[in-house]
Each structure stands twice: as structure tokens, then as C-alpha cells.
Design an enzyme around this catalytic site. Structure first.
Site, PDB file in Angstrom:
ATOM      1  N   HIS A   1     -51.171 -23.377 -14.268  1.00 41.82           N
ATOM      2  CA  HIS A   1     -50.837 -21.952 -14.307  1.00 41.82           C
ATOM      3  C   HIS A   1     -51.618 -21.199 -15.373  1.00 41.82           C
ATOM      4  O   HIS A   1     -51.478 -19.975 -15.462  1.00 41.82           O
ATOM      5  CB  HIS A   1     -49.334 -21.760 -14.522  1.00 41.82           C
ATOM      6  CG  HIS A   1     -48.542 -21.887 -13.263  1.00 41.82           C
ATOM      7  ND1 HIS A   1     -48.159 -20.811 -12.501  1.00 41.82           N
ATOM      8  CD2 HIS A   1     -48.071 -22.983 -12.615  1.00 41.82           C
ATOM      9  CE1 HIS A   1     -47.479 -21.218 -11.450  1.00 41.82           C
ATOM     10  NE2 HIS A   1     -47.416 -22.540 -11.490  1.00 41.82           N
TER      11      HIS A   1
ATOM     12  N   SER B   1     -49.749   3.580 -10.272  1.00 39.63           N
ATOM     13  CA  SER B   1     -48.853   4.684  -9.939  1.00 39.63           C
ATOM     14  C   SER B   1     -47.905   4.331  -8.806  1.00 39.63           C
ATOM     15  O   SER B   1     -46.953   5.059  -8.541  1.00 39.63           O
ATOM     16  CB  SER B   1     -49.686   5.909  -9.535  1.00 39.63           C
ATOM     17  OG  SER B   1     -50.433   5.632  -8.353  1.00 39.63           O
TER      18      SER B   1
END
Length: 732
Positions: free
Chosen positions: A244, A669
Site C-alpha cells: 500500500h 469542487s
């Protein structure tokens, strides 16, 4: 005397006292004992199948990640620019980047720290007071300023550049060395280890064996603390790389999202610096020239001398095969040979059906992503994410193809992440050999059977048997292999005749109360001593039955979501047995269809009461499998209904789509343009080989532009396709 002890004494004042010998009392005691044993056996059975569900779904998710990484490569080749303004974030994340701090010794003047900042302040070189400041601040859920985070990462990068691939430690400088396994962003577990065992120091050296980030919500804090102590005690604090510590894995499992949420302005620079730091982490640690510590394991081709000589910083992600190797592969030929074949049942690792393989030679691996909407994203060996390793003419197991979806040979296929194949290359270049060695040590798992075979269930590395372990230990004069990479219910496990120890340090990994965490300590005698713990705020108040019930409920809900996301192909499979369209099949047929489609190798007959109802004649009412689940609220303003094919595809790949859309959304956004949505979705469907109507996609893009401002709120789009538990909806 003594805690928990009792002493049997004979009464002094009653010489006529006798122990009752009533046969009825003895029978009652035997009945109670039998009832209790049966009850505990059933409870243990529930605990075990709950664990199997969690683990199977976890490994299926890792196969999902392999497919997503293939899609990223596909997008790089087919969609390099999302707009005319320049390269998109996908290219910036996946391609080599220029370190924004390259050649700079300090960033003091680059990023100002406002007076209103109330978080921790640190200075370099770090001192004990600085690390204590970080610990205190992170306990109070404060965030380190971007300036200090970048400075810490830059200093860590400079230190790691000087370190070898394999680090050597000695117990002669300390009484004991502590080895910890996966933490996965569990800050509470790290703090508990430090509380129980002591903070890192010259007297308390540590080895943290990879997987510091992802899955947990405080990965940033965990990795910053570890890096801080590495800078403070470089000779007594060692960090191995895990699978990971990979920026592509971070895209799926949460670390990238966490960084961008906590550092909205400088998140991109931080992530790019993490790419370099993760790639510079050592891959192994050796204690007293007797104990080898790696994250995943080994293979029968692991060469520690070669591994120590590779340029590890070049392997930014083991999920991406070196580009020149991809160019050398004939990716379409295996699938042209396999178009007329049906999928075959594949064994789960370690099961009785597992197939042994003999010794292997270094080979070039070929792996394809099967192209069907019926391909299971949670399958084991021949699903859409982990299809058979070799083409049908070269492998005894045929490739999995859907009979309902046309085959496409024009889609990019990503090779396997194991180092096993029967297609010998003329002479693999060094960069590919380095990549193979890294894959094996980061992704492999031990198995009880001898030999070495592809890790098809997880999707990367290999399974190595006790003979492989013994051979490597003897060759190097080692006596023990310590690895992590797998969650264990007790926090650790010993296998291969005591030669392999798995250590896992993130407690409550799957669910609250699901597992303990553990660490192991080695002294000069190199005898492992295990220490277990469990961070728990609620489970201490629960009984064993309540803990099992809570974990079981969570696992079954996850499994029900899998059933719902594969509804079409499951119904197709059931109808092959239900010729009269009665809605019922036998229990054995029901279990066979679930195993064939999902390939999770679970005890389906045992789980049947939780997943489906029985008809009066004892057969399984298979439509009831989907009664527990339902789609989320449908999107308004859709001129025509969303097709089941599109809906199920969105449900199944919801996580992948969320990752892709978040990458496209450069300013975070939550909005993207309809053209970006259409183009990305078409590429995604083409890459999966899913037959979707372009008109439906266009209609969907128009419908989710709710205020007609030319932007799509894909958060609401994904929420509309969220799988909802019907019982949960009734509770609200």
C-alpha cells in the site's frame, strides 16, 4: 491463595456432609454441558464464516484495484488530455513527476504559516520535543501545516536515499527489537503500541513492516509520526515498504482522498512527494543475519542479492508493468484464442481444490482483463480482474468469458502481478526482473501446500509453500521469516513449521471487535514473544455473542451488496437450471451458481438462511436473494429509464468511478463537465467491455446537469446508484 484459584476443603463442623450423587443432577449437568458446547460450536462457526466473508471481499477489492490500475494506463494511452489547458491529474499522478522541492534544502520561505494557525509547530533537525508535540497534536485531532508536512517528507526523502534496499539490525545494541505489522491508518493502534511498549528510542528499536496508510481515516498522522521517529532515530527505527506504499493503491483505498481533503491547497505537492518517499523505502530488514522481515513474502525466484542491488526508487508502483514490457506483449492473441471458451471453476488459495505447481523459471507474465459486464469484480481466479494467467492453448484452465457480452480484442489488457507464467521470454530486461522481485516481496502469501503458484485470489504475487521458505532460509543461513500483509484474528499466525510468522497490528480491521492487533519482540535469543491488544471503545461492554452478531451483520450486508451488484448474471445462471421459470432451484444448484459467478469460495449452504428463502418444497426461492437490497433514489428528469445494464454497472464499479471522477475534478469542487463525463464513461465502458448504449450515457449526462449550468455533480450521480439495504431504509 492466588487470583482465579479455588481450594476444595472438607467441612469441619459437619461430619455427615456428603456430596450429592443424584443421577438426575448428573444428567442435568451433562445436558447443560452438551447444550453449551453446541452453542459455542455454532458461535465459532458464525465467527469463522464471518471472517471468510470479510477476507474474500477484501481480496476481491484488491483485484478491483488491479483492474482500475489497468484503466488508468488505458486512459493515459487514449485520453491524455481532458482539456486544452494541459495535462490532466491522471498523467501527473501516474507518470514520473518533477519533485517540487528538488534541490531545496528548506521550504521555510515557500509556504507561509499564518498567525492564526493553532496546530503543531516543529523545527529541523527534529528533537524529542518535536515528536512529542506531534503525538499530542494528533491525539487531539489537529492537522500538521502543509509547510511542516512537506519539510518532514523532504527530510525523510533525503535520509531514505542513503539507505540500502535491505537494512541490517542487531540485538546486541538493544535488549529487544519490536516488529509491527500493518497499521492502515489506525492511529489509535499506533498510540497504544507506544503506550504499552514504549516510544521509539535507542533502547526501544522498532521495525514497522509496511502498509502504514490506506483504509483508516488517519493515515497521514500515522505516516508522519513514523517518518518523524525515523528522522530522530535513523539507526533504531526502520520502515519496510508494503504493497500500500503505492500511489495507485492510494487512489482506491483512501490515502489520496485523505491528503486532498486535509491539504486542499498543497495536497498535490504532498502526494507527489509521497510518491518518491514511498518508492525509496527499504524492502526488507534482517536481524542478526538470522531473521528476514519483508511485507508480503517470497517466491521460488526471490534473489535477495539481486533485490539488494535494484534501483528501488524507479519502481514507483508495482501495479504498472514497465512500459517497454507492455509494448513487447501481444495482448490480443490470447483472447482471440479464448473467444469460444466458457469459464471454469477455479480454486481458492489454500483450499483442497488448489492446484500445485512445480518450480518455475523467470518468465514473462500475461494477464488479461476479461471483457464482460458479467465479470465478477469480486471473483477469485478467472474473473474480470484476475483471469487465468495464460491463454487457453497454454493453460489447463480456460479463460472466463461471458456468453452474453460480445468479446472485444481492442481493449488494453494488463499483465498479471504474479511472477509465474508459462510463456518464457527470450531475455527479460533488468527493469522487468526488478519489477518481478518487488512484486513477490510485497504481494505474496504463504500457503500450507508445497510449491509456488500464482496468487490468483488476491491478484498479485504468488503463494509459496513450506519448501520454498525452507530453501530460502537454508540458502542464506536464516532461521525465521516475519511478514505481514494478511489480517489475522489473533493479530498473528505461525505457519510453515514455525519458519514463518505473520504479524498484523491494526485491530478492529474489518469491523469493531473483528480482530486483535499484535506485535512481536525479538531478543538476542531470537525467540519471538507476542503481545496482543485491541483498541475498543464499545466492545468491552458487549458479550461474545453480541460481538459476533455485530460483525456477522456487517459481513452479511457487504455480501448482500455483492449479490445485488451481480444480479443480472446471477439470474442468468439460475435460469440455466430453472427451465420452467418457476423462480426456484435446488440448494446445490443455488450454491453452484453463486460460487461460479462470485468465486468467493464461501460456505454458501451455511449462509443460505441469511441470503435467500426456501420454497415450501425445500427448494431455494432465488429472487429472494435480492429482496434484502434495493437501488438508491433514482435520478430525476431522466427522459427514459436507466437500463439495468447501466445501473448495475454503476453499482458494481461505483468505487472506481468515484476515484476517476475525483481525479478529473482538478479543483475538487465536485463538478465536472458533461463532455468529460461522457468521454470518461465511454472509455471506462470500453475498457471493461461492457455493452452500453451511447444514447443512454448522453441522456444520463444531460439529466444529472440539474441546474443546466454545464456542470455535473457526480457525488449526487453516484449517490443515486448507491445500493440501499431495505431494512435500513425502514429504520429512517
Amino acid at each position: 491463595m492466588g487470583c482465579g484459584t479455588s481450594i476444595a476443603t472438607e467441612p469441619q463442623g459437619n461430619p455427615t456432609f456428603k456430596t450429592p450423587t443424584c443421577p438426575l443432577a448428573m444428567k442435568a449437568a451433562i445436558l447443560i454441558q452438551g447444550w453449551y458446547r453446541r452453542y459455542m460450536a455454532r458461535l465459532e462457526m458464525r465467527r469463522r464464516y464471518t471472517w471468510n466473508i470479510f477476507q474474500s471481499i477484501e481480496y476481491a477489492g484488491e483485484q478491483d484495484q488491479l483492474q482500475l490500475s489497468g484503466f488508468f494506463s488505458f486512459m493515459l494511452d487514449n485520453f491524455t488530455h481532458l482539456s486544452s489547458s494541459g495535462p490532466d491529474l491522471i498523467s501527473q499522478l501516474l507518470e514520473p513527476v518533477v519533485d517540487p522541492w528538488l534541490g531545496r534544502d528548506t521550504g521555510d520561505q515557500l509556504i507561509p504559516v499564518s498567525e492564526s494557525y493553532s496546530g503543531p509547530r516543529i523545527s529541523f533537525p527534529l528533537s524529542v520535543s518535536d515528536t512529542n508535540t506531534l503525538l499530542t497534536a494528533f491525539k487531539e485531532r489537529q492537522t500538521l501545516h502543509a509547510r511542516y508536512a512537506l519539510q518532514l517528507l523532504w527530510e525523510t526523502k533525503k535520509l531514505l536515499k542513503q539507505m540500502p534496499n535491505i537494512v541490517h539490525m542487531s540485538t546486541s545494541y538493544a535488549k529487544e527489537i519490536t516488529i509491527c505489522g500493518d497499521l492502515h491508518g489506525h492511529l489509535d493502534d499506533l498510540l497504544l503500541i507506544f503506550y504499552k511498549n514504549g516510544l521509539p528510542s535507542a533502547d526501544t528499536p522498532y521495525v514497522f513492516n509496511g502498509d502504514f496508510v490506506d483504509r483508516g481515516k488517519q493515515s497521514m498522522e500515522v505516516v508522519l509520526i513514523l517518518f518523524a521517529y525515523l528522522l530522530l532515530y535513523p539507526n533504531h527505527m526502520h520502515l519496510n515498504r508494503g504493497n500500500h506504499e503505492d500511489y495507485i493503491m492510494n487512489l482506491r483505498y483512501g490515502f489520496t482522498k485523505e491528503v486532498m481533503q486535509k491539504y486542499k491547497t498543497h495536497g498535490r505537492e504532498i502526494l507527489q512527494l509521497f510518491q518518491d518517499v514511498f518508492s525509496l523505502l527499504p524492502v526488507a530488514t534482517v536481524i542478526d543475519s538470522k531473521v528476514l522481515i519483508v511485507h508480503g513474502g517470497i517466491s521460488d525466484q526471490t534473489d535477495l542479492d539481486f533485490l539488494n542491488s535494484i534501483e528501488r526508487h524507479k519502481v514507483k508502483s508495482v501495479l504498472r508493468l514497465p512500459r517497454h514490457s507492455l509494448e513487447q506483449l501481444d495482448l490480443s492473441r490470447p483472447y482471440k484464442q479464448a473467444t469460444n471458451l466458457r469459464s471454469a471453476d477455479s480454486p481458492r488459495p489454500g483450499s483442497s481444490r488448489s492446484r500445485r505447481r512445480g518450480p518455475r523459471t523467470p518468465t514473462k507474465r500475461k494477464r488479461g482483463l476479461s471483457h464482460q459486464d458479467s465479470a465478477s469484480s469480486s471473483s477469485s481466479s478467472s474473473s474480470s480482474l484476475c483471469s487465468p494467467r495464460t491463454p487457453s492453448c497454454l493453460s489447463p484452465r480456460p479463460c472466463s468469458l461471458s456468453p452474453s457480452v460480445p468479446f472485444s480484442a481492442d481493449v488494453l489488457h494488463v499483465p498479471f502481478l504474479d511472477s509465474l507464467s508459462s510463456l518464457p521470454p527470450p531475455s527479460p530486461p533488468r527493469v522487468e526482473q526488478e519489477w518481478k522481485q518487488m512484486v513477490d516481496v510485497l504481494w505474496s502469501d504463504p500457503k500450507p501446500q508445497e510449491g509456488c503458484s500464482p496468487n490468483t485470489f488476491r491478484g498479485g504475487g504468488c503463494y509459496y509453500g513450506p519448501d520454498v521458505t525452507q530453501r530460502l532460509l537454508l540458502h542464506h543461513g536464516y532461521q525465521l521469516l516475519i511478514r505481514s500483509h494478511e489480517c489475522k484474528q489473533e493479530g498473528y499466525e505461525i505457519c510453515h513449521g514455525g519458519n514463518v510468522i505473520t504479524i498484523f497490528s491494526a485491530s478492529n480491521y474489518y469491523e469493531e471487535g473483528s480482530n486483535r492487533g499484535a506485535y512481536v519482540k525479538l531478543g538476542p535469543d531470537l525467540v519471538p514473544r507476542f503481545y496482543q491488544y485491541q483498541v475498543s471503545r464499545t466492545t468491552r461492554k458487549l458479550t461474545l455473542t453480541q460481538r459476533v452478531r455485530a460483525a456477522e451483520g456487517s459481513a452479511l450486508r457487504a455480501l448482500q451488496e455483492k449479490l445485488f451488484s451481480h444480479r443480472s448474471e446471477l439470474l442468468t445462471g439460475f435460469l440455466q437450471y430453472d427451465h420452467n421459470n418457476t423462480g426456484c432451484v435446488s440448494v446445490s444448484e443455488w450454491a453452484q451458481v453463486l460460487e461460479t459467478v462470485l468465486r468467493l469460495d464461501l460456505p454458501w449452504r451455511t449462509l443460505r438462511p441469511h441470503l435467500a428463502h426456501l420454497a415450501p418444497d425445500g427448494s431455494v426461492d432465488y429472487p429472494s436473494c435480492f429482496h434484502y437490497m434495493g437501488p438508491g433514489p433514482q435520478l430525476p428528469q431522466v427522459s427514459r429509464p436507466v437500463t439495468p445494464n447501466l445501473a448495475e454497472t454503476v453499482v458494481r464499479y461505483r468505487t472506481d468511478l468515484e476515484i476517476i471522477f475525483n481525479i478529473i475534478d482538478k479543483d475538487h469542487s465536485g463538478l465536472i463537465s458533461p463532455d468529460e463525463f461522457r468521454h470518461t464513461w465511454r472509455l471506462f465502458s470500453a475498457h471493461l467491455g461492457v455493452a452500453l448504449d451511447d444514447g443512454a450515457i448522453d441522456d444520463l449526462a444531460r439529466s444529472i446537469d440539474f441546474n443546466k449550468d454545464g456542470s455535473i455533480d457526480f457525488t449526487e450521480f453516484l449517490e443515486a446508484f448507491r445500493v440501499v439495504h431495505k431494512l435500513d431504509k425502514k429504520d429512517h
